[in-house]
Design a protein around this motif. Structure first.
Motif, short mmCIF file in Angstrom:
data_model
loop_
_atom_site.label_atom_id
_atom_site.label_comp_id
_atom_site.label_asym_id
_atom_site.label_seq_id
_atom_site.Cartn_x
_atom_site.Cartn_y
_atom_site.Cartn_z
N ARG A 1 45.07 27.70 38.53
CA ARG A 1 45.92 28.38 38.48
C ARG A 1 47.30 28.22 39.29
O ARG A 1 48.72 28.60 38.84
CB ARG A 1 45.31 29.11 39.54
CG ARG A 1 44.13 29.92 39.43
CD ARG A 1 43.45 30.48 40.82
NE ARG A 1 43.43 30.05 41.73
CZ ARG A 1 41.83 29.25 41.80
NH1 ARG A 1 41.17 29.31 40.66
NH2 ARG A 1 41.46 28.60 42.36
N ALA B 1 32.78 40.62 37.26
CA ALA B 1 34.07 41.03 36.90
C ALA B 1 34.75 42.11 36.22
O ALA B 1 35.74 42.36 36.81
CB ALA B 1 34.68 39.64 35.39
N ASP C 1 40.57 40.58 32.95
CA ASP C 1 41.04 39.80 32.24
C ASP C 1 41.40 38.11 33.26
O ASP C 1 42.33 37.14 32.51
CB ASP C 1 43.05 40.20 32.25
CG ASP C 1 42.35 41.83 31.52
OD1 ASP C 1 42.27 41.46 30.17
OD2 ASP C 1 43.57 42.51 31.42
N SER C 2 41.79 37.79 33.79
CA SER C 2 41.58 37.38 34.79
C SER C 2 40.71 36.78 35.09
O SER C 2 40.80 35.10 35.06
CB SER C 2 42.15 37.47 36.85
OG SER C 2 41.94 36.33 37.56
N ILE C 3 39.51 36.87 34.73
CA ILE C 3 38.35 35.59 34.72
C ILE C 3 38.31 35.32 33.32
O ILE C 3 37.98 34.35 33.11
CB ILE C 3 37.19 36.71 35.10
CG1 ILE C 3 36.91 37.05 36.60
CG2 ILE C 3 36.18 35.30 34.65
CD1 ILE C 3 36.62 35.45 37.29
N ARG C 4 38.88 35.58 32.72
CA ARG C 4 38.79 35.68 31.05
C ARG C 4 40.32 34.24 31.39
O ARG C 4 39.88 33.58 30.18
CB ARG C 4 39.53 36.41 29.89
CG ARG C 4 39.40 36.37 28.95
CD ARG C 4 40.18 37.11 27.65
NE ARG C 4 41.66 37.85 28.40
CZ ARG C 4 42.27 37.69 27.69
NH1 ARG C 4 42.83 36.37 26.96
NH2 ARG C 4 43.33 37.92 28.73
N GLU C 5 40.78 34.65 31.06
CA GLU C 5 42.25 33.64 31.20
C GLU C 5 41.52 32.40 32.17
O GLU C 5 42.03 31.22 31.73
CB GLU C 5 43.32 34.14 32.49
CG GLU C 5 44.81 33.14 32.35
CD GLU C 5 45.92 33.73 32.99
OE1 GLU C 5 46.42 33.04 32.76
OE2 GLU C 5 46.27 35.17 32.65
N GLN C 6 41.52 32.19 33.23
CA GLN C 6 40.81 31.27 34.34
C GLN C 6 39.43 30.96 33.32
O GLN C 6 39.20 29.16 33.35
CB GLN C 6 40.37 31.83 35.10
CG GLN C 6 41.48 32.01 36.06
CD GLN C 6 39.96 32.32 37.45
OE1 GLN C 6 39.11 32.24 37.79
NE2 GLN C 6 41.46 33.44 38.82
N GLN D 1 41.12 28.79 31.11
CA GLN D 1 42.01 26.86 31.21
C GLN D 1 40.97 26.43 31.22
O GLN D 1 41.80 25.33 31.14
CB GLN D 1 42.91 27.75 32.13
CG GLN D 1 44.01 28.59 32.03
CD GLN D 1 44.54 29.38 33.48
OE1 GLN D 1 44.02 28.77 34.03
NE2 GLN D 1 45.74 29.58 33.12
N LYS E 1 38.11 42.73 37.36
CA LYS E 1 39.01 41.22 37.16
C LYS E 1 39.12 41.00 35.61
O LYS E 1 38.62 39.24 35.37
CB LYS E 1 38.27 40.06 38.10
CG LYS E 1 39.08 40.73 39.66
CD LYS E 1 39.27 39.72 40.65
CE LYS E 1 39.24 40.27 42.28
NZ LYS E 1 39.27 39.58 43.13
#
Length: 70
Positions: free
Chosen positions: A68, A16, A23-28, A31, A21
């Motif tokens: 997503r 990541a 921030d994106s991976i952390r958010e995913q 979730q 990425k």
């Protein structure tokens, strides 16, 4: 088990980071963890040895797409 999890976590972090990425991976991941916490059925599926790794990857992709789209 924790050592195996650490190896995968470190590899995911490095991938990541390398692709910018984090921030994106952390958010995913957040979730996905929330969805897992909310569903006993998901917990049973992902932690059961009765389902193959391929089945679990397929389900993870489906859940990821659903997360997503929220």
């Amino acid at each position: 088990m924790e050592q195996v999890a650490r190896v995968y976590a470190d590899a995911l972090f490095e991938a990541a980071k390398a692709s910018d990425k984090l921030d994106s991976i952390r958010e995913q991941l957040g979730q996905f963890a929330d969805a897992l916490d909310e569903s006993r059925e998901m917990q049973a599926f992902f932690f059961s040895p009765d389902f193959s790794s391929a089945d679990k990857r397929s389900e993870e992709r489906r859940v990821g797409k659903e997360c997503r789209s929220r």
